[in-house]
Design an enzyme around this catalytic site. Structure first.
Site, PDB file in Angstrom:
ATOM      1  N   LYS A 126      -3.068 -11.181  20.222  1.00 49.59           N
ATOM      2  CA  LYS A 126      -3.666  -9.907  19.809  1.00 49.59           C
ATOM      3  C   LYS A 126      -5.025 -10.117  19.157  1.00 49.59           C
ATOM      4  O   LYS A 126      -5.221 -11.083  18.399  1.00 49.59           O
ATOM      5  CB  LYS A 126      -2.702  -9.206  18.839  1.00 49.59           C
ATOM      6  CG  LYS A 126      -3.074  -7.776  18.463  1.00 49.59           C
ATOM      7  CD  LYS A 126      -1.966  -7.190  17.579  1.00 49.59           C
ATOM      8  CE  LYS A 126      -2.270  -5.793  17.108  1.00 49.59           C
ATOM      9  NZ  LYS A 126      -1.192  -5.254  16.227  1.00 49.59           N
ATOM     10  N   SER A 207       0.523  -0.828  17.222  1.00 47.27           N
ATOM     11  CA  SER A 207      -0.842  -1.178  17.586  1.00 47.27           C
ATOM     12  C   SER A 207      -0.952  -2.358  18.536  1.00 47.27           C
ATOM     13  O   SER A 207      -2.031  -2.622  19.080  1.00 47.27           O
ATOM     14  CB  SER A 207      -1.647  -1.490  16.322  1.00 47.27           C
ATOM     15  OG  SER A 207      -1.132  -2.634  15.646  1.00 47.27           O
ATOM     16  N   SER A 231       4.416  -1.904  14.791  1.00 49.09           N
ATOM     17  CA  SER A 231       3.386  -2.307  15.746  1.00 49.09           C
ATOM     18  C   SER A 231       3.815  -3.382  16.740  1.00 49.09           C
ATOM     19  O   SER A 231       3.132  -3.605  17.731  1.00 49.09           O
ATOM     20  CB  SER A 231       2.126  -2.771  15.015  1.00 49.09           C
ATOM     21  OG  SER A 231       1.420  -1.663  14.513  1.00 49.09           O
TER      22      SER A 231
END
Length: 542
Positions: A126, A207, A231
């Site tokens: 990420k 996210s 997330s």
């Protein structure tokens, strides 16, 4: 993440969540962010589709494939699916050193050195996690464009030591979805809108949107996401994956752009429980620069895979979150079926009401996150090579570059966080004390019912991408208890509703990742609910 659906308690009052969830996705069909020229389904014959880490290892051990060959296949796959074809926009940047890394690992294998089960395995990271290489770390924000970290995050160092090939960085909800109260999950000013590979005009959640979409679409073997409140779990659920949020302190946060020092953690996202366990084993460990990881001393097993047996549910007592027995009928039906699987595997299931007892904690959680976000981001930026050095400067950059940095929604969460005082504020300490009582409530409930875990619906099925109005409530959400308590939480595919995946959650007390993975594995093997995506354009008939 979908934390704002929990924290804005009455904002959706009078609106039917189930009616919203089944609405046709038409709001931004003409937006330049979402091309509208795909066929209804992507013809998918990728040779590595749904392959596991163990299967990849066997291919390399036999000499049928090398890490270089596998890495090249995934790089080609990213180009075909992410940049062409369905335009997932899940990968924000490809690692120019990926093939070099794979070559080195192939040479090590040839010389008789295999670092472990992840040797030569391509993964994605990420884009809020530092990599000390040619790639940027930006949290998806144009304000951080050009920022390259001086060194790897601690967790990236551990993954490199385990022998992974870092394919690239994944897109995310900008600032880990802590920018606006009406943001669209999976959208960032740097990476655009990530799409759900099951139905392309549906949300991937966030996210860790890009990590979820990429693993689901077989752009990598596994990926790493981060979570503060949902997330990892929510995008894993929306994308038909296994996602695990560890106990806070099991995995270092050093080198990760922060939201909350009390709730943040990185976690694995995979297509199977076994692969998630392998990645977690490589990530876990104490970091001298992240004091909370000292609490993990003596609590990290040599390998988490020893817990993975099909009998792991036998004799267990599982609390079933009763509020999820009402709601959208398709999701409720899957939940009831999952409960029956637990029972057939030898578990005793007891109805509990955890969410109701924590319904007053959302506002306090948001207050804690605002204070800790300001403190954490200011600290991170103060030593970074980014052009902005404080949260105030980020806000000013966005205002100056509003047309590109804020074309759809604004930055009121950044602004409200920046307005907060220091961590010695009474407002902060009072809110933190309130959220920490969540742990005591969970412990009391589990002790009173002699529970090994509590289960629930991870989150409802994916809503429509709406860049104008932002995300909306799906009617189900099980992430806040584990998030506020810092406890481990895993989601496993539970089935499909109208072609959209729904996840089944299990949470346990601190440092119980091993038993939790075991229970999830037993459920996974008994249910087999993972279904590959078909890249359907829309559920709305042409």
């Amino acid at each position: 993440m979908n934390r704002r659906n929990f924290i804005r308690n009455s904002a959706m009052a009078g609106v039917s969540a189930t009616a919203l969830t089944t609405a046709a996705c038409k709001t931004d069909r003409q937006s330049a962010s979402i091309p509208d020229n795909e066929t209804n389904a992507f013809a998918d014959d990728f040779v590595l589709n749904e392959i596991s880490v163990d299967e990849l290892q066997k291919l390399m051990e036999s000499g049928q494939y090398t890490s270089v060959a596998i890495t090249q296949l995934y790089l080609d796959r990213i180009q075909a699916v992410d940049q062409k074809g369905p335009h997932l926009r899940s990968v924000i940047e490809v690692n120019p050193d990926a093939l070099t890394m794979a070559t080195t690992l192939d040479q090590e294998r040839k010389a008789g050195k295999v670092r472990g089960p992840l040797h030569g395995i391509p993964i994605l990271i990420k884009d809020n996690i530092d990599t000390g290489d040619a790639m940027m770390t930006t949290a998806g924000a144009l304000a951080l464009n050009g920022h390259r970290a001086a060194k790897d995050a601690f967790v990236v160092t551990k993954l490199r030591e385990a022998g992974v090939v870092i394919l690239g960085k994944t897109n995310l909800s900008e600032w880990a979805n802590f920018r606006s109260t009406r943001s669209s999950s999976g959208w960032s000013s740097r990476g655009g809108q990530t799409r759900n590979p099951y139905v392309l005009d549906r949300s991937p959640s966030g996210s860790s949107s890009g990590s979820g979409a990429a693993v689901a679409a077989n752009l990598c073997a596994v990926a790493v996401g981060t979570e503060t409140d949902g997330s990892v779990i929510a995008p894993s659920s929306f994308c038909g994956l296994v996602g695990l949020k560890p106990t806070v302190g099991l995995v270092s946060r050093t080198g990760i752009i922060p939201i909350s020092k009390t709730q943040d953690t990185a976690g694995p996202m995979a297509r199977t429980v076994t692969d998630a366990a392998l990645v977690l084993g490589a990530m876990a460990g104490a970091d001298p620069t992240d004091a909370v990881t000292n609490e993990s001393a003596g609590k990290v097993p040599k390998t988490f895979t020893t817990y993975l047996t099909t009998s792991s549910l036998a004799g267990k007592r599982i609390g079933m979150e009763a509020s999820f027995l009402n709601g959208q009928e398709g999701v409720v039906g899957l939940y009831k079926d999952a409960i029956e699987v637990l029972k057939k595997q030898g578990a005793t299931v007891v109805e509990v009401e955890l969410l109701k007892s924590l319904s007053d904690r959302g506002g306090a959680e948001f207050t804690v996150l605002q204070y800790e976000f300001k403190e954490g981001v200011n600290h991170y930026l103060s030593t970074a090579s980014a052009g902005v050095k404080t949260l105030s400067e980020v806000i000013a950059f966005n205002r100056k570059n509003a047309a590109t940095a804020m074309p759809f929604f604004k930055q009121e969460t950044l602004e409200s966080s920046d307005a907060k005082a220091g961590l010695d504020s009474k407002e902060y300490t009072d809110a933190l004390a309130k959220t920490r009582r969540s742990r005591a409530r969970i412990d009391e409930l589990m002790a009173a019912n002699k529970l090994d875990a509590i289960c629930g619906v991870s989150i409802g099925f994916a809503g429509c991408i709406d860049l104008v109005n932002g995300d909306y409530d799906t009617g189900f959400y099980f992430c806040p208890p584990a998030a506020m308590a810092g406890y481990p939480h895993i989601t496993v595919p539970m089935g499909m509703v109208q072609g959209l995946p729904v996840g089944f959650s299990l949470m346990a007390r601190a440092w119980q990742e091993g038993p939790l993975l075991g229970m999830a594995y037993a459920y996974e093997q008994a249910s087999k609910k993972r279904v590959p995506p078909r890249f359907i354009k829309s559920l709305v008939p042409a």
